[in-house]
Design a protein around this motif. Structure first.
Motif: not given
Length: 269
Positions: A21-29, A217-231
């Motif tokens: 449940n994390r973003y592995s890669a992203a591309y903005i155009e 925000r992508l980094i924040l999302y990944n951080y939140c999921m890294a914490v939440t998925m370990n609960i």
């Protein structure tokens, strides 16, 4: 609108890991002229994905170059395709004359058409130079691509088509349905990314600053999921187990980051 001022539009393409449940890669155009398949090719080449990764795509990604790109690196794909009566790849293929089928199809990709290729259009496919496939060069002028075309009936009476290079012996149609159904996880993640994380609103006008906010925000999302998925799931006397409410969990994680300057830190769990 006539009275609307100038504004910037950007398009975000992302690879989302459905297991972590994390973003592995992203591309903005820029939104104008964006190309999702090209964006995936760039992300696919830049990041070393785990061995035997499986990529799940919605409509709009079907295309011989993309499927060959994934297969050439020994990865797998499941792509939702347009039905044969609508268009896309299936429209020009001689498919079984049945409502449901699991059909093995082959195509040979070439970078330049010769007389032999033009005499067998059903066997060869010319890859446009825009894609610049590295697997076609002076030494390798043809790339054989083999994949399954699967058509099955849904519970509402309509039919769905999937393209995949997963082996038929190990992945039945029922299994492919479950795999593609997993793709809905990225739609859920976009909802939380927009509303819970706050990607709907920006504080900047310059395009570089807007891109910075997207990455943050992508980094924040990944951080939140890294914490939440370990609960660990909460166990109760009832037969039901309870998972953390993701929207509330994101709020707690953000509150924790904001309170880092304080002496007393909240207990996230």
């Amino acid at each position: 609108r006539e009275n609307q001022g100038k504004y910037h539009q950007v398009h975000l393409s992302a690879v989302y890991d459905l297991l972590s449940n994390r973003y592995s890669a992203a591309y903005i155009e820029p939104r104008k002229g964006h190309n999702e398949r090209n964006a995936f090719d760039l992300m696919f080449d830049e990041r070393p994905f785990p061995k035997n990764s499986l990529f799940i795509f919605d409509r709009g990604y079907e295309g011989y170059p993309l499927m060959a790109h994934i297969s050439q690196k020994n990865h797998f794909f499941v792509i939702r395709a347009k039905d044969r009566s609508i268009g896309g790849i299936l429209k020009g293929i001689d498919l079984p004359n049945t409502d449901e089928f699991d059909f093995l199809f082959s195509k040979i990709l070439v970078g330049r058409m010769s007389t032999k290729h033009m005499q067998n259009p059903e066997l060869y496919h010319l890859v446009h130079q825009t894609y610049k496939p590295y697997y076609l060069n002076q030494s390798v002028k043809e790339y054989p691509l083999t994949f399954r075309i699967v058509r099955f009936r849904l519970s509402n009476g309509t039919y769905e088509c999937l393209l995949t290079n997963l082996p038929k012996e190990e992945f039945s149609i029922t299994c492919l349905k479950k795999i593609y159904n997993m793709r809905w996880g990225i739609e859920t993640s976009f909802r939380h990314l927009k509303h819970s994380i706050g990607l709907l609103n920006f504080h900047s006008k310059k395009i570089e600053s807007i891109e910075q906010e997207i990455w943050a925000r992508l980094i924040l999302y990944n951080y939140c999921m890294a914490v939440t998925m370990n609960i660990k799931e909460k166990k109760t006397k009832s037969r039901y187990s309870y998972k953390p409410n993701l929207a509330n969990a994101i709020h707690v994680c953000r509150k924790f980051l904001k309170s880092l300057i304080d002496e007393a830190l909240p207990n996230i769990e």
